[in-house]
Design a protein around this motif. Sequence first.
Motif, PDB file in Angstrom:
ATOM      1  N   ALA A  24      22.059 -52.557 -27.823  1.00  0.00           N
ATOM      2  CA  ALA A  24      22.697 -52.618 -28.265  1.00  0.00           C
ATOM      3  C   ALA A  24      23.783 -53.915 -27.610  1.00  0.00           C
ATOM      4  CB  ALA A  24      24.065 -51.475 -27.361  1.00  0.00           C
ATOM      5  N   SER A 110      25.406 -48.879 -37.624  1.00  0.00           N
ATOM      6  CA  SER A 110      24.893 -47.645 -36.513  1.00  0.00           C
ATOM      7  C   SER A 110      24.595 -46.106 -37.357  1.00  0.00           C
ATOM      8  CB  SER A 110      26.156 -48.174 -35.396  1.00  0.00           C
ATOM      9  OG  SER A 110      27.552 -47.729 -36.344  1.00  0.00           O
ATOM     10  N   PRO A 255      22.360 -45.434 -30.919  1.00  0.00           N
ATOM     11  CA  PRO A 255      23.512 -45.515 -32.249  1.00  0.00           C
ATOM     12  C   PRO A 255      24.481 -45.488 -31.135  1.00  0.00           C
ATOM     13  CG  PRO A 255      22.137 -43.367 -32.392  1.00  0.00           C
ATOM     14  CD  PRO A 255      21.617 -43.626 -31.505  1.00  0.00           C
ATOM     15  N   LEU A 258      25.649 -48.181 -30.449  1.00  0.00           N
ATOM     16  CA  LEU A 258      25.426 -49.606 -31.879  1.00  0.00           C
ATOM     17  C   LEU A 258      27.623 -49.382 -32.256  1.00  0.00           C
ATOM     18  CD1 LEU A 258      22.199 -49.456 -33.801  1.00  0.00           C
ATOM     19  CD2 LEU A 258      23.200 -50.524 -31.445  1.00  0.00           C
TER      20      LEU A 258
END
Length: 318
Positions: A24, A110, A255, A258
Amino acid sequence: MNTPSPGNTSAGILLNVLSSILFAVMYAYTGLLAPLSGEEIYGWRTLLTVPCLTLLLLATDAWDEVRSIGRRLRHESLFWAKRLLSAFLLGIQVWLFMWAPLNGHALDVSLGYFLLPITAAMVGRFAFHERITPLQLLACGLAGIGVINEFTVVGRVSWPTLLVCLGYPLYFYLRRVIGTNNLGGLWCDMTLSLPLSLFFIWKGGMVLSGADGAAHLPLLIVGLGALSASALALSALSAPRLNLTLFGLLSYVEPVLLVLASLLLGESIAPSQWPTYIAIWLAILVLIMDGIRSLLRQRWRGRPAAGESARAADRDAG
């Protein structure tokens, strides 16, 4: 395969979460490289990652995986084509990860990573006849609702989202059917991408030219290489310390991070997209519940014998 000890499991969780954090950070880090194009950043990341992967292979005694691929290249007539396709599929994903934050598609990518576990589960079910639980089926349905919202309310599902959630399962499917689903296979895919990476670096030329406006870039590019190599190494080191259920659950950390990185880069979730995100987050929550239930079931049953663990791992692997 022996069940990981509590100490190893704790270390594995820490290593995996640190890996997700670094991925990230790397996602947001691309904003510092804004004078460079996404293609040039992709080129530098690949160029700097391959030597680090080589050291990791040597350190983990996994170089035999590369030798095995080399022997197959000499004796299997179509193996070259399969390897080039595999390298292409991975290269597209690595490029997109570097390109999206600079071009207003960070949230789209994402969202693709949120959908990825769902699409991967569907590929496993239909391509490899893997068992899918009722909760996993419910999660797929919830994710489907989110996709329907994108089509009916937003009007489309963005191509970066589709490229991630459909392209990665295709890549993993190919690696699995051709027997290169290991660190050596990843090394070969990255290495085959080097000529294109060098072309992008040469074509961009901003760092190589030593232009005044790019004086700070060499240090930032070294930082990019360090982030990429560290994230890959931590992920690889975490895998042997975690059972398959925990490893799958931890795949949802990245995710989430992200999305936070995308928001820090200045993007925002449109009101019409909130139903999509809510549906997919609910799907992820259902998958986490399914994973926790699986872990609790294992605890109630007690630790299985080594032979039983091996058979369970083989079944989960396909």
